[in-house]
Design an enzyme around this catalytic site. Structure first.
Site, PDB file in Angstrom:
ATOM      1  CE  LYS A 108      52.999  45.042   5.054  1.00 50.08           C
ATOM      2  NZ  LYS A 108      53.631  45.379   6.350  1.00 50.08           N
ATOM      3  CB  SER A 120      53.542  46.002  10.227  1.00 52.32           C
ATOM      4  OG  SER A 120      53.225  47.351  10.099  1.00 52.32           O
ATOM      5  CB  SER A 144      51.338  48.383   7.638  1.00 53.28           C
ATOM      6  OG  SER A 144      52.472  47.556   7.637  1.00 53.28           O
TER       7      SER A 144
HETATM    8  N1  GLN Z   1      52.305  51.343  12.889  1.00 55.87           N
HETATM    9  C1  GLN Z   1      53.712  51.493  12.790  1.00 55.87           C
HETATM   10  C2  GLN Z   1      54.049  52.601  11.830  1.00 55.87           C
HETATM   11  O1  GLN Z   1      53.174  53.131  11.264  1.00 55.87           O
HETATM   12  C3  GLN Z   1      54.374  50.201  12.403  1.00 55.87           C
HETATM   13  C4  GLN Z   1      54.228  49.872  10.985  1.00 55.87           C
HETATM   14  C5  GLN Z   1      55.077  48.702  10.557  1.00 55.87           C
HETATM   15  O2  GLN Z   1      55.511  47.884  11.363  1.00 55.87           O
HETATM   16  N2  GLN Z   1      55.353  48.637   9.264  1.00 55.87           N
HETATM   17  O3  GLN Z   1      55.188  52.943  11.649  1.00 55.87           O
END
Ligand code: GLN
Length: 484
Positions: free
Chosen positions: A74, A173, A149
């Site tokens: 990532k 994410s 994400s």
């Molecule tokens: N969707 C969540 C956020 O926007 C989790 C994102 C993540 O785990 N990096 O904070």
């Protein structure tokens, strides 16, 4: 071949070479370019590694534990000498000066990275629509988001472009995109894997995680990354996260090892929260698959019990107050001076800060910095940040109480399936609410695994279920799920 032990067997038996394997992955990347999962492909690096691996095998060398494991990375994990941008313009052209501990440990164990995957900027988002490189498309239906994400990470595994993906999970994410793409995704206990070299979003929530095709691969990769690190004081010295015995059983994927896993374990106690399954926001098809999942657990001889959790409404506000607060502090370092992008139009220091940050961050990132700065401001601190801390404690205590007598809590990964592009972009609150089932594990610091639970009865999209367990029971949780 979508499992490490099968790949290693084939390489050892000479049925395939590592170079052939890598060419297969590179072909998949090429075929699926339009899905936009990869930002950069490290073709030369990975081919050289494959040649070295083939030579070592031919010479009869002792092979490292992860030989033949090709992974995607990532775009928020540092890999020395390689570009890393958190999919944001503000880090344009930034090259990592060192490797994240997790990355280095994987490389040292014989694995290799094939490329860098697209994600929501700084990990902020649930759909991968919030990247400077454009959205990632879900291979199950390219009209739909892959989740976020770590959307690129999920699609890299979904399309067979690598064995597994390394991502990060602050509020889901890793698990939510895994669920949206029909894969397995694991967020370990907070502190199990060092965060050194992971670009920080919400430091008391962030964990490195894995997306893969099965629990075995997750266990093997997680075991290598886990363990104390001098560079991260939240990664303490402890017994191995996954025991040698568990790893040994994981490394054999035949039916007898599965039977051994489940018979050694005996019946387990699973709990589900009624409020989660009764929530009006839960899609009917996901709910149906959830109940079918619980039925399967029962018919396999496990105990399944309902429990009550009356703090459901507090989860999202607590998570979004605390993570935006932490993000506003973490992202203060991107000032136009030290990293990546600097505005060309600025005439003095103050303008450099303001213009670089205004031009470099996306609207969603700016929204969160503003919100986080607000909840931390004097006068509002107690009402928002302080309250959210109390709520987090209450939530964690309540869940810990349940896990004193249960082995795992079962819940959906998300209230619905992957949505169509643009469906939630205009309404940030709707997007935030879709995280309700995943952020709980991060609020509690507990390990949680997303696993495929079938296809939605109406639209045919993948649906994932989640198992959450007590802190540091990661090995048991993975063993349990592999045996299911
Ligand atoms: N969707 C969540 C956020 O926007 C989790 C994102 C993540 O785990 N990096 O904070």
């Amino acid at each position: 071949m979508r499992s490490l032990s099968l790949i290693q067997q084939a390489l050892r038996d000479g049925h395939s070479t590592c170079t052939e394997l890598v060419h297969g992955y590179l072909e998949q990347i090429e075929t699926n370019r339009h899905l936009n999962a990869f930002i950069e492909v490290w073709t030369e690096d990975v081919l050289q590694w494959a040649a070295r691996t083939d030579a070592a095998l031919a010479a009869g060398d002792t092979m490292p534990p992860l030989f033949g494991a090709v992974l995607s990375l990532k775009d928020n994990l540092c890999y020395a000498g390689h570009t890393v941008t958190a999919s944001s313009k503000i880090l344009e052209g930034f090259s990592a000066p060192y490797s994240a501990t997790a990355v280095q440990r994987l490389l040292d164990a014989g694995a290799m990275f094939i490329g860098r995957t697209n994600c929501d900027q700084f990990g902020m988002g649930s759909s991968n629509e919030n990247s400077v490189y454009g959205p990632v498309l879900n291979a199950a239906d390219p009209q739909r988001v892959p989740g976020g994400s770590s959307g690129g990470a999920a699609v890299s595994v979904q399309t067979g472009a690598c064995l597994a993906a390394i991502g990060s999970d602050t509020g889901g994410s890793v698990r939510q995109p895994a669920g949206f793409c029909g894969l397995w995704g694991f967020k370990p206990t907070y502190g199990a894997i060092s965060r050194y070299g992971l670009i920080a979003y919400g430091s008391s929530f962030d964990q490195v995680g894995v997306i893969a095709n099965n629990a075995h691969d997750i266990a093997q990769l997680t075991a290598v990354m886990a363990g104390a690190d001098d560079f991260d004081s939240t990664a303490p010295e402890r017994e191995p996260l996954i025991s040698d015995f568990q790893l040994h059983l994981f490394s054999r994927q035949d039916l007898s090892s599965r039977k051994e896993l489940s018979s050694r374990q005996g019946p387990k106690r699973f709990v589900f929260f009624e409020e989660m399954f009764d929530s009006p926001g839960l899609d009917a098809g996901v709910k149906q698959l959830g109940f079918e999942f619980l039925e399967k657990l029962k018919s396999a001889g496990h105990h399944v019990e309902a429990a009550s959790f009356d703090l459901l409404d507090v989860i999202i506000p607590a998570y979004y107050v605390l993570t935006t607060a932490e993000a506003s502090s973490n992202l203060a370092r991107f000032d136009g001076i030290r990293y990546g992008y600097r505005s060309k139009g600025a005439r003095n220091l103050e303008e450099t800060y303001i213009m670089s940050r205004s031009e470099g961050f996306s609207n969603e990132v700016k929204r969160r910095i503003l919100l986080g700065t607000f909840v931390l401001s004097s006068g509002y601190y107690d009402a928002y940040y302080g309250k959210a801390q109390q709520a987090r404690r209450l939530i964690r205590d309540r869940v810990a109480e349940v896990l004193k007598t249960a082995d795992a809590i079962v819940m959906p990964v998300a209230p619905g399936v992957a949505w169509k592009f643009g469906e939630k972009s205009a309404d940030p609150v709707a997007m935030y609410l879709s995280d309700i089932y995943t952020v709980l594990a991060n609020l509690c610091g507990m390990p949680a695994l997303a696993l495929p639970a079938g296809k939605h009865p109406e639209n045919g999209m993948p649906v994932g279920m989640q198992l959450m367990a007590a802190p540091w029971s990661d090995g048991d949780l993975l063993a349990l799920s592999a045996a299911l």
